[in-house]
Every structure is written in structure tokens, then in C-alpha cells.
Design a protein around this motif. Structure first.
Motif, PDB file in Angstrom:
ATOM      1  N   THR A 144      13.639  14.051  29.261  1.00 38.33           N
ATOM      2  CA  THR A 144      14.257  14.648  30.452  1.00 38.33           C
ATOM      3  C   THR A 144      13.158  15.169  31.381  1.00 38.33           C
ATOM      4  O   THR A 144      12.126  15.649  30.909  1.00 38.33           O
ATOM      5  N   ASP A 177       8.769  11.218  26.531  1.00 41.53           N
ATOM      6  CA  ASP A 177       9.178  12.455  27.194  1.00 41.53           C
ATOM      7  C   ASP A 177       7.971  13.130  27.840  1.00 41.53           C
ATOM      8  O   ASP A 177       6.824  12.880  27.463  1.00 41.53           O
ATOM      9  N   GLY A 178       8.258  13.997  28.788  1.00 43.17           N
ATOM     10  CA  GLY A 178       7.219  14.785  29.456  1.00 43.17           C
ATOM     11  C   GLY A 178       6.952  16.072  28.691  1.00 43.17           C
ATOM     12  O   GLY A 178       7.435  16.273  27.576  1.00 43.17           O
ATOM     13  N   ALA A 179       6.162  16.945  29.310  1.00 47.14           N
ATOM     14  CA  ALA A 179       5.858  18.245  28.695  1.00 47.14           C
ATOM     15  C   ALA A 179       5.524  19.230  29.811  1.00 47.14           C
ATOM     16  O   ALA A 179       5.118  18.826  30.917  1.00 47.14           O
ATOM     17  N   GLY A 186      11.271  23.144  30.166  1.00 45.77           N
ATOM     18  CA  GLY A 186      11.348  23.587  31.561  1.00 45.77           C
ATOM     19  C   GLY A 186      12.641  23.129  32.219  1.00 45.77           C
ATOM     20  O   GLY A 186      13.161  23.780  33.125  1.00 45.77           O
ATOM     21  N   ALA A 188      15.411  22.804  30.459  1.00 48.84           N
ATOM     22  CA  ALA A 188      16.468  23.353  29.594  1.00 48.84           C
ATOM     23  C   ALA A 188      17.042  22.354  28.588  1.00 48.84           C
ATOM     24  O   ALA A 188      18.088  22.601  28.003  1.00 48.84           O
ATOM     25  N   LEU A 220      15.527  21.301  25.777  1.00 51.86           N
ATOM     26  CA  LEU A 220      14.644  21.296  24.593  1.00 51.86           C
ATOM     27  C   LEU A 220      15.335  20.938  23.290  1.00 51.86           C
ATOM     28  O   LEU A 220      14.767  20.214  22.461  1.00 51.86           O
TER      29      LEU A 220
HETATM   30  C1  5RP Z   1      12.754  19.276  30.039  1.00 53.02           C
HETATM   31  C2  5RP Z   1      11.360  19.095  29.584  1.00 53.02           C
HETATM   32  C3  5RP Z   1      10.452  18.296  30.440  1.00 53.02           C
HETATM   33  O1  5RP Z   1       9.883  17.281  29.688  1.00 53.02           O
HETATM   34  C4  5RP Z   1       9.377  19.185  30.985  1.00 53.02           C
HETATM   35  O2  5RP Z   1       9.988  20.285  31.635  1.00 53.02           O
HETATM   36  C5  5RP Z   1       8.461  18.442  31.956  1.00 53.02           C
HETATM   37  O3  5RP Z   1       9.178  18.125  33.098  1.00 53.02           O
HETATM   38  P1  5RP Z   1       8.523  17.408  34.344  1.00 53.02           P
HETATM   39  O4  5RP Z   1       8.238  16.011  33.931  1.00 53.02           O
HETATM   40  O5  5RP Z   1       9.587  17.506  35.417  1.00 53.02           O
HETATM   41  O6  5RP Z   1       7.289  18.175  34.719  1.00 53.02           O
HETATM   42  O7  5RP Z   1      10.948  19.557  28.553  1.00 53.02           O
HETATM   43  O8  5RP Z   1      13.471  20.146  29.198  1.00 53.02           O
END
Ligand code: 5RP
Length: 220
Positions: free
Chosen positions: A28, A83-85, A98, A100, A102
Motif C-alpha cells: 500500500t 511494498d514500500g516503507a 504511514g 494505516a 500495517l
Molecule cells: C502504508 C505503508 C507504506 O508502505 C508506507 O507508508 C510508504 O508509503 P509511500 O510509498 O507512500 O511513501 O506502510 O501503510
């Protein structure tokens, strides 16, 4: 190169980790949205996706990618989760949540064989904690969990107006310098009323694709 270009670069690089005819675990966030767009270009080569949020499911479906129920998927059927972080350290432990999502992210990651983290260079840190650590909490336990988080040295803040896809609330914990991510992940998960926390350390990323102005760097 701006941040979006770095995100797009890592999203494109992640496609080479997606085997033919597989089910892809999809995270997400804004970086993952670029990945979903890339996935749509090869949708004929995959069976579908398992998704970590309503938002990602909606985007996948809009682009014609089948979204499967995780309960109908076998343990060896999801070779990769992408996934991102919010932060990732040099051991490939992460802070996530970030957006929500998780808890569902952790569930899909647990089923997948490989976790591919895609992030721009701003997320790469030596010590995690500058980004407030998200904790998903059962609503009636909010005050109890907040008090316990203070005992662990953090300053929890209720993310007002946010309800997770699971109907819970988020406490963002400020002021942590996370020297022992695996231990802290476990300690927070033991607080009664916590659904899960945004430390992905016990199950870290297997591969980090980091978007930098000099190109995508790969860490393992
Ligand atoms: C969502 C997450 C996302 O992976 C994290 O917030 C990074 O988001 P972005 O790619 O928009 O910087 O953990 O719950």
C-alpha cells in the motif's frame, strides 16, 4: 530527479522479481501505486494479486488485475510481496504503516516467500524512529495502550480521523530511537489491545530496491 521519479524507477525495477503465472502480494502507498501501474502492463503474465488494503484492491481492480482472497491462496503460491516503507535501516528492518495498512501488510508479507521493499533514498536510515511508529489498536484499549507506550519511552499521538480497514485506530509513537527493532516489535505486540505495530523486523525485507539519483541500488 524528483521523488516521484525515484519511486517510479524502483517500481519498474521490482517487476523483474515477479515470476510468470504467479500471485503477487501487493502493499500500500504512493510507491506501490507506481508498482501497481507497472503490474498492469504485464497483467497477462500473472494469475492475480493478494492485496494489503482496500485502496490497493480498488486500484488493482480498476486496472483489470484480479484480486484474490488471501484465504483461498496456498502457502507456496505467493512468491513475492512488494511494498514500500516509511523508514528502512541497513539490516532491512522497516517502519511501515504511514498509510494505516500495517496489519494487512504484515499478514500478506507473512504468507509471501520474499519481501521486496521499494523505496526512495529518503527512507534509508541508520537508526529508525524519526518517523513516528504506527501502532494499530482496538479502539476501547486506546488509553491503556498509550500509557504502556509511554513506559517504553515513546510519546503516542492518536491519528485523529483515521479508521483502519479493520475498524481500529492508529497511535503514532514519537520520540523513539529504535536500537533493537526485533525486541521492540515484540514488546509492543505484547501490550493488550495492540493489533500490531509498524515495525517489520522479525520479518524484515529480503531485498531493498532503493531509488537514488544514480539509479536503483539493490541491497540484501
Ligand atoms: C502504508 C505503508 C507504506 O508502505 C508506507 O507508508 C510508504 O508509503 P509511500 O510509498 O507512500 O511513501 O506502510 O501503510
Amino acid at each position: 530527479m524528483d521523488q516521484n521519479q525515484l519511486k517510479q524507477q524502483v517500481a519498474q525495477a521490482a517487476i523483474k522479481f515477479v515470476p510468470e503465472d504467479c500471485i503477487v502480494g501487493v502493499g500500500t502507498g504512493s510507491t506501490v501505486n507506481f508498482f501497481i501501474d507497472e503490474l498492469a502492463k504485464i497483467k497477462g503474465r500473472i494469475k492475480g494479486a493478494v492485496s494489503s488494503s482496500e485502496a490497493s484492491s480498488q486500484r488493482l481492480k480498476q486496472l483489470g488485475i484480479a484480486v484474490l482472497d488471501l484465504n483461498s491462496v496456498g502457502p507456496d503460491e505467493v512468491p513475492v510481496y512488494v511494498d514500500g516503507a516509511d523508514e528502512v535501516n541497513h539490516q532491512l528492518h522497516m517502519i511501515k504503516g504511514g498509510g494505516a495498512a500495517l496489519t494487512r501488510e504484515k499478514i500478506v508479507a507473512a504468507v509471501a516467500q520474499q519481501f521486496i521493499c521499494i523505496a526512495d533514498a529518503s527512507k534509508y536510515v541508520t537508526i529508525m524512529g524519526n518517523f513516528p511508529l504506527p501502532v494499530e489498536v482496538i479502539p476501547m484499549a486506546r488509553s491503556h495502550v498509550a500509557r504502556e507506550l509511554v513506559k517504553l519511552g515513546g510519546q503516542p499521538e492518536w491519528r485523529m480521523g483515521v479508521t483502519t480497514d479493520n475498524g481500529n485506530i492508529i497511535l503514532d509513537v514519537h520520540g523513539l530511537q529504535i536500537a533493537e527493532p526485533v525486541k521492540l516489535e515484540q514488546q509492543i505486540n505484547q501490550i493488550v489491545g495492540v493489533v500490531t505495530n509498524g515495525l517489520f523486523a522479525a520479518r524484515r525485507a529480503d531485498v531493498l530496491l532503493l531509488g537514488t539519483p544514480d539509479g536503483v541500488k539493490e541491497y540484501r
